[in-house]
Write an enzyme that holds these catalytic residues in place. Structure first.
Site, PDB file in Angstrom:
ATOM      1  N   LEU A 134       0.849  -1.194   0.000  1.00  0.00           N
ATOM      2  CA  LEU A 134       0.000   0.000   0.000  1.00  0.00           C
ATOM      3  C   LEU A 134       0.883   1.241   0.000  1.00  0.00           C
ATOM      4  O   LEU A 134       1.935   1.283   0.644  1.00  0.00           O
ATOM      5  CB  LEU A 134      -0.900   0.017   1.236  1.00  0.00           C
ATOM      6  CG  LEU A 134      -1.817  -1.194   1.418  1.00  0.00           C
ATOM      7  CD1 LEU A 134      -2.868  -0.886   2.469  1.00  0.00           C
ATOM      8  CD2 LEU A 134      -2.459  -1.640   0.129  1.00  0.00           C
TER       9      LEU A 134
ATOM     10  N   GLY B 211       1.207  -5.158   1.299  1.00  0.00           N
ATOM     11  CA  GLY B 211       0.154  -5.261   0.283  1.00  0.00           C
ATOM     12  C   GLY B 211       0.625  -5.934  -0.998  1.00  0.00           C
ATOM     13  O   GLY B 211      -0.175  -6.527  -1.731  1.00  0.00           O
TER      14      GLY B 211
ATOM     15  N   ASN C 174       4.736  -7.442   6.554  1.00  0.00           N
ATOM     16  CA  ASN C 174       5.614  -6.820   7.557  1.00  0.00           C
ATOM     17  C   ASN C 174       4.936  -5.670   8.315  1.00  0.00           C
ATOM     18  O   ASN C 174       5.612  -4.819   8.888  1.00  0.00           O
ATOM     19  CB  ASN C 174       6.883  -6.289   6.864  1.00  0.00           C
ATOM     20  CG  ASN C 174       6.564  -5.238   5.805  1.00  0.00           C
ATOM     21  OD1 ASN C 174       5.549  -5.323   5.137  1.00  0.00           O
ATOM     22  ND2 ASN C 174       7.414  -4.243   5.662  1.00  0.00           N
ATOM     23  N   GLU C 175       3.597  -5.650   8.327  1.00  0.00           N
ATOM     24  CA  GLU C 175       2.871  -4.510   8.890  1.00  0.00           C
ATOM     25  C   GLU C 175       3.319  -4.122  10.291  1.00  0.00           C
ATOM     26  O   GLU C 175       3.431  -2.934  10.606  1.00  0.00           O
ATOM     27  CB  GLU C 175       1.350  -4.800   8.921  1.00  0.00           C
ATOM     28  CG  GLU C 175       0.639  -4.576   7.605  1.00  0.00           C
ATOM     29  CD  GLU C 175       0.841  -5.696   6.579  1.00  0.00           C
ATOM     30  OE1 GLU C 175       1.583  -6.651   6.877  1.00  0.00           O
ATOM     31  OE2 GLU C 175       0.274  -5.615   5.492  1.00  0.00           O
TER      32      GLU C 175
HETATM   33  N1  CO8 Z   1       4.538   3.715  -0.175  1.00  0.00           N
HETATM   34  C1  CO8 Z   1       4.968   4.913  -0.607  1.00  0.00           C
HETATM   35  N2  CO8 Z   1       6.253   5.164  -0.995  1.00  0.00           N
HETATM   36  C2  CO8 Z   1       7.123   4.133  -0.934  1.00  0.00           C
HETATM   37  C3  CO8 Z   1       6.739   2.857  -0.499  1.00  0.00           C
HETATM   38  C4  CO8 Z   1       5.377   2.655  -0.104  1.00  0.00           C
HETATM   39  N3  CO8 Z   1       4.899   1.459   0.315  1.00  0.00           N
HETATM   40  N4  CO8 Z   1       7.814   2.059  -0.542  1.00  0.00           N
HETATM   41  C5  CO8 Z   1       8.840   2.802  -0.999  1.00  0.00           C
HETATM   42  N5  CO8 Z   1       8.431   4.056  -1.242  1.00  0.00           N
HETATM   43  C6  CO8 Z   1       9.216   5.174  -1.789  1.00  0.00           C
HETATM   44  C7  CO8 Z   1      10.457   5.473  -0.960  1.00  0.00           C
HETATM   45  O1  CO8 Z   1      10.156   6.320   0.146  1.00  0.00           O
HETATM   46  C8  CO8 Z   1      11.335   6.139  -1.981  1.00  0.00           C
HETATM   47  O2  CO8 Z   1      10.863   7.463  -2.160  1.00  0.00           O
HETATM   48  P1  CO8 Z   1      11.885   8.657  -2.571  1.00  0.00           P
HETATM   49  O3  CO8 Z   1      12.444   8.250  -3.923  1.00  0.00           O
HETATM   50  O4  CO8 Z   1      10.998   9.857  -2.622  1.00  0.00           O
HETATM   51  O5  CO8 Z   1      12.929   8.727  -1.497  1.00  0.00           O
HETATM   52  C9  CO8 Z   1      11.015   5.380  -3.270  1.00  0.00           C
HETATM   53  O6  CO8 Z   1       9.728   4.787  -3.058  1.00  0.00           O
HETATM   54  C10 CO8 Z   1      12.009   4.277  -3.599  1.00  0.00           C
HETATM   55  O7  CO8 Z   1      12.149   3.439  -2.461  1.00  0.00           O
HETATM   56  P2  CO8 Z   1      13.528   2.725  -2.091  1.00  0.00           P
HETATM   57  O8  CO8 Z   1      14.680   3.628  -2.364  1.00  0.00           O
HETATM   58  O9  CO8 Z   1      13.394   2.166  -0.719  1.00  0.00           O
HETATM   59  O10 CO8 Z   1      13.538   1.551  -3.203  1.00  0.00           O
HETATM   60  P3  CO8 Z   1      14.348   0.182  -3.154  1.00  0.00           P
HETATM   61  O11 CO8 Z   1      14.293  -0.358  -4.540  1.00  0.00           O
HETATM   62  O12 CO8 Z   1      15.683   0.350  -2.505  1.00  0.00           O
HETATM   63  O13 CO8 Z   1      13.479  -0.773  -2.182  1.00  0.00           O
HETATM   64  C11 CO8 Z   1      11.420  -1.688  -1.345  1.00  0.00           C
HETATM   65  C12 CO8 Z   1      12.202  -1.172  -2.575  1.00  0.00           C
HETATM   66  C13 CO8 Z   1      12.075  -2.987  -0.848  1.00  0.00           C
HETATM   67  C14 CO8 Z   1      10.005  -1.978  -1.799  1.00  0.00           C
HETATM   68  C15 CO8 Z   1      11.479  -0.618  -0.235  1.00  0.00           C
HETATM   69  O14 CO8 Z   1      11.116   0.637  -0.782  1.00  0.00           O
HETATM   70  C16 CO8 Z   1      10.572  -0.879   0.927  1.00  0.00           C
HETATM   71  O15 CO8 Z   1      10.846  -1.735   1.747  1.00  0.00           O
HETATM   72  N6  CO8 Z   1       9.466  -0.141   1.004  1.00  0.00           N
HETATM   73  C17 CO8 Z   1       8.550  -0.195   2.104  1.00  0.00           C
HETATM   74  C18 CO8 Z   1       7.587  -1.309   1.896  1.00  0.00           C
HETATM   75  C19 CO8 Z   1       6.600  -1.391   3.013  1.00  0.00           C
HETATM   76  O16 CO8 Z   1       6.925  -1.472   4.173  1.00  0.00           O
HETATM   77  N7  CO8 Z   1       5.315  -1.374   2.651  1.00  0.00           N
HETATM   78  C20 CO8 Z   1       4.278  -1.471   3.618  1.00  0.00           C
HETATM   79  C21 CO8 Z   1       3.081  -0.692   3.159  1.00  0.00           C
HETATM   80  S1  CO8 Z   1       1.723  -0.971   4.284  1.00  0.00           S
HETATM   81  C22 CO8 Z   1       0.767  -2.175   3.554  1.00  0.00           C
HETATM   82  O17 CO8 Z   1       0.957  -2.543   2.430  1.00  0.00           O
HETATM   83  C23 CO8 Z   1      -0.369  -2.796   4.327  1.00  0.00           C
HETATM   84  C24 CO8 Z   1      -0.963  -1.886   5.281  1.00  0.00           C
HETATM   85  C25 CO8 Z   1      -2.200  -2.444   5.956  1.00  0.00           C
HETATM   86  C26 CO8 Z   1      -2.840  -1.367   6.771  1.00  0.00           C
HETATM   87  C27 CO8 Z   1      -3.633  -1.867   7.887  1.00  0.00           C
HETATM   88  C28 CO8 Z   1      -3.974  -0.786   8.904  1.00  0.00           C
HETATM   89  C29 CO8 Z   1      -5.079  -1.165   9.802  1.00  0.00           C
END
Ligand code: CO8
Length: 301
Positions: free
Chosen positions: A107, A152, A176-177
């Protein structure tokens, strides 16, 4: 924006596409409809390559940098899924990513940070819609996971009938939430239990585990590992095997396996949306999300 505005009214697009198709020119009109929608966006986040002779569509997520599931992304994904589902010629769907190294980052965290309750509600309904469309799809669905797939992104791949992942230890997959200080909703949890069993889910969710491809294979989170250059051919060969099974028998069996999980969300959809909105807009949760976003930025610097 125009895309979303056209589809407001609680995912009223089902009605719109059905209305168009009942006018007797379903295939042609719905494809025009989608291409019109596409023309309204600056760049499509989804590319669909449908091969009529094999009955298989390859859907590539192409939303840089990380295919995060924003409201616009989810809306476009759902429109494409609905169009494919309604096309009787389409029997199989392979989902993959056009981005290097990332299948989907899950997400879009920016959709959950600093947004109004109304907007959070709209976003959450779109997440539910994506899950429902995928989890109960009549098509054979295969995830060709060519990069990391947290949260997500993992959920999206778990909605598929079969998962093939590139065998690269730099990639990871999992729900990994808890690492973000948030809690996977019951239907994320149920989808994982249905995939890897109760004990593996308990460990995975409580610890927010992200698995390497080989660890994911070990617990059954993915079904097969392949080198990068064999991913799409393997997905296509696997699809051929699945399509050899009579559709009606496979579809009824899939529904029998998944219906209780689907029904649990459909009968609680509004309450689930309210829970999400109440939870995500709490100050403490907003603070956790801010810290997580900062951590992502710092890690990059
Ligand atoms: N949302 C928005 N932006 C993101 C996300 C994301 N999920 N993931 C990465 N980005 C952004 C980064 O901040 C970065 O932005 P900027 O260029 O402006 O600095 C850009 O994307 C590139 O990211 P990275 O440099 O980290 O890219 P890498 O290729 O090195 O790594 C990964 C890619 C492995 C995907 C890494 O970005 C990562 O681990 N991201 C976080 C993933 C994550 O933790 N997602 C969880 C989202 S929550 C969800 O899906 C379920 C929620 C359920 C809610 C329930 C509530 C009740």
């Amino acid at each position: 924006m125009a895309l979303r505005a056209a589809l407001r009214n609680r995912w009223g697009f089902s009605g719109l596409v059905s209305q168009l198709s009942s006018s007797g020119c379903h295939g042609r009109v719905s494809s025009v409809f989608v291409s019109q929608m596409r023309n309204n966006t600056t760049s499509p986040k989804i590319n669909v390559d449908f091969n009529k002779s094999t009955g298989v569509a390859v859907l590539s997520m192409q939303s840089p940098p990380v295919n995060s599931l924003s409201l616009d992304f989810l809306t476009e994904l759902c429109i494409n899924l609905e169009k494919l589902e309604m096309d009787k010629a389409c029997r199989g769907l392979i989902i993959t990513s056009s981005q290097p190294k990332v299948f989907s980052a899950g997400l879009d965290i920016l959709e959950m940070y600093g947004k109004s309750p109304e907007r959070c509600g709209e976003f959450w309904r779109a997440v539910q819609e994506m899950w429902l469309k995928m989890y109960k799809s009549n098509m054979v669905t295969i995830a060709a996971i060519n990069g990391s797939s947290p949260a997500g992104g993992c959920l999206l791949s778990m909605t598929c009938d079969y998962r093939i992942m590139v065998d690269n230890p730099r990639y990871s997959i999992g729900l990994n939430e808890t690492l973000l200080g948030i809690v996977a909703p019951f239907w994320f949890k149920d989808t994982m239990v249905n995939t890897v069993g109760h004990r593996n889910t308990e460990l995975a969710l409580e610890l927010g585990l992200l698995y390497s491809p080989s660890e994911a294979l070990k617990i059954g989170l993915v079904d097969q590992l392949v080198p990068q250059d064999q991913l799409l051919t393997t997905a296509t060969e696997t699809m051929t095997k699945w399509l050899a099974i009579p559709d009606h028998a496979r579809q009824i069996t899939k529904s029998m396996m998944r219906k209780p999980t689907v029904d649990k969300l459909t009968s609680n959809r509004e309450a689930d949306t309210q829970n999400f909105v109440n939870f995500i807009t709490k100050d403490s949760i907003q603070k956790s999300l801010r810290m997580y976003l900062e951590m992502l930025k710092k890690r990059k610097a």
